[in-house]
Enzyme design. Structure first.
Site, PDB file in Angstrom:
ATOM      1  N   GLU A 220      19.691  -4.825 -31.772  1.00 59.04           N
ATOM      2  CA  GLU A 220      19.722  -4.725 -33.233  1.00 59.04           C
ATOM      3  C   GLU A 220      20.601  -5.822 -33.803  1.00 59.04           C
ATOM      4  O   GLU A 220      21.715  -6.055 -33.313  1.00 59.04           O
ATOM      5  CB  GLU A 220      20.269  -3.367 -33.670  1.00 59.04           C
ATOM      6  CG  GLU A 220      20.423  -3.213 -35.174  1.00 59.04           C
ATOM      7  CD  GLU A 220      21.139  -1.935 -35.583  1.00 59.04           C
ATOM      8  OE1 GLU A 220      21.326  -1.733 -36.805  1.00 59.04           O
ATOM      9  OE2 GLU A 220      21.526  -1.144 -34.698  1.00 59.04           O
TER      10      GLU A 220
ATOM     11  N   GLU B  61      20.300   6.136 -41.329  1.00 56.93           N
ATOM     12  CA  GLU B  61      21.644   5.647 -41.028  1.00 56.93           C
ATOM     13  C   GLU B  61      22.327   5.189 -42.311  1.00 56.93           C
ATOM     14  O   GLU B  61      22.583   4.003 -42.517  1.00 56.93           O
ATOM     15  CB  GLU B  61      21.596   4.516 -40.001  1.00 56.93           C
ATOM     16  CG  GLU B  61      22.984   4.172 -39.462  1.00 56.93           C
ATOM     17  CD  GLU B  61      22.951   3.125 -38.371  1.00 56.93           C
ATOM     18  OE1 GLU B  61      22.900   3.503 -37.191  1.00 56.93           O
ATOM     19  OE2 GLU B  61      22.963   1.930 -38.705  1.00 56.93           O
TER      20      GLU B  61
END
Length: 266
Positions: A138, A233
């Site tokens: 990521e 998130e």
């Protein structure tokens, strides 16, 4: 249909960690993610997942104080040893995705190197694949995590080209921070995206609280038939449950109907 999962590192933080599983299930989620499971025995986490009929979407390999070790020079053995523990937890939690965090420099405590990163990722992807697990990376903005090695897509691109089996976590919030065009990056990388995470910008709160065009984000994911999970998130603006109404327009259905991300939506 889109499939949203709770992020227990960001949501339901009004409760102790082990109580968040029940809170997520009660709110209607059928899956969760959180980065660090190692503070608890895998049997404890597995029992909570089973009790509340939750799937585990993804977590990180051991990260230490430096938010990962994949790019850390002279710490290959530590990184690769951590994969053994990650596999143990993944098998017990019936989770097939592990995030391989690159690491960050903290006051010179960690030196990072591109070749080390590439070598470690090659090793990790093969090792995890032998156990039926997919390795993920990521891009994380330096604004949110100063010193993080994989802080832009120029660094990620050659890695993804070199390792076709590697999956990409596309956090739209981080993508917006690093490029100013989170939706554009989502579209550009859709063929490599294995997991999506969302938070609005600025503020990193619920979609709809900032300036990101989430109607376009979600419509695009629906149009291309994205079947993976979308992790929430974000930092709830008030309390977690009070901020979940944004999900209603994306097909909220009773939790009893939620199972496989390829068959259902949140």
């Amino acid at each position: 249909m889109l499939n949203f999962n709770a992020h227990l590192g960001f949501q339901f933080t009004e409760k102790p960690f082990l109580k968040r599983f029940e809170a997520a299930a009660s709110a209607g989620f059928s899956a969760v993610e959180f980065p660090i499971p190692y503070d608890h025995e895998p049997s404890v986490l597995f029992d909570l997942l089973q009790e509340h009929q939750l799937s585990m979407v993804q977590f990180a390999a051991p990260v230490g104080l430096t938010k990962g070790l994949a790019a850390a020079t002279s710490r290959d053995a530590e990184f690769r040893g951590g994969l053994v523990k990650a596999v143990e937890y993944a098998n017990r939690l019936q989770c097939c995705n592990v995030h391989l965090m690159s690491g960050m420099t903290i006051a010179g405590a960690l030196c990072t190197d591109g070749q080390t990163y590439l070598d470690n990722l090659h090793y990790a992807v093969d090792y995890l694949a032998d156990h039926g697990i997919k390795g993920l990376i990521e891009v994380i903005s330096a604004t949110e995590m100063p010193g993080y090695y994989l802080c832009n897509f120029d660094l990620a691109e050659p890695v993804l080209e070199a390792i076709p089996e590697l999956g990409l976590i596309m956090d739209v919030y981080h993508a917006q921070l690093v490029s100013g065009d989170g939706l554009g990056l989502l579209k550009h990388w859709i063929d490599r995206i294995h997991h999506v995470q969302v938070a609005d910008w600025p503020g990193r709160h619920e979609p709809g609280t900032g300036r990101l065009k989430f109607a376009q984000v979600f419509s695009f994911l629906q149009r291309v038939g994205y079947e993976g999970w979308i992790g929430c998130e974000y930092r709830p603006l008030i309390a977690t449950n009070e901020g979940l109404s944004w999900l209603n327009q994306w097909g909220v259905i009773p939790k009893s109907s939620l199972r496989s991300p390829k068959e259902n939506s949140f």
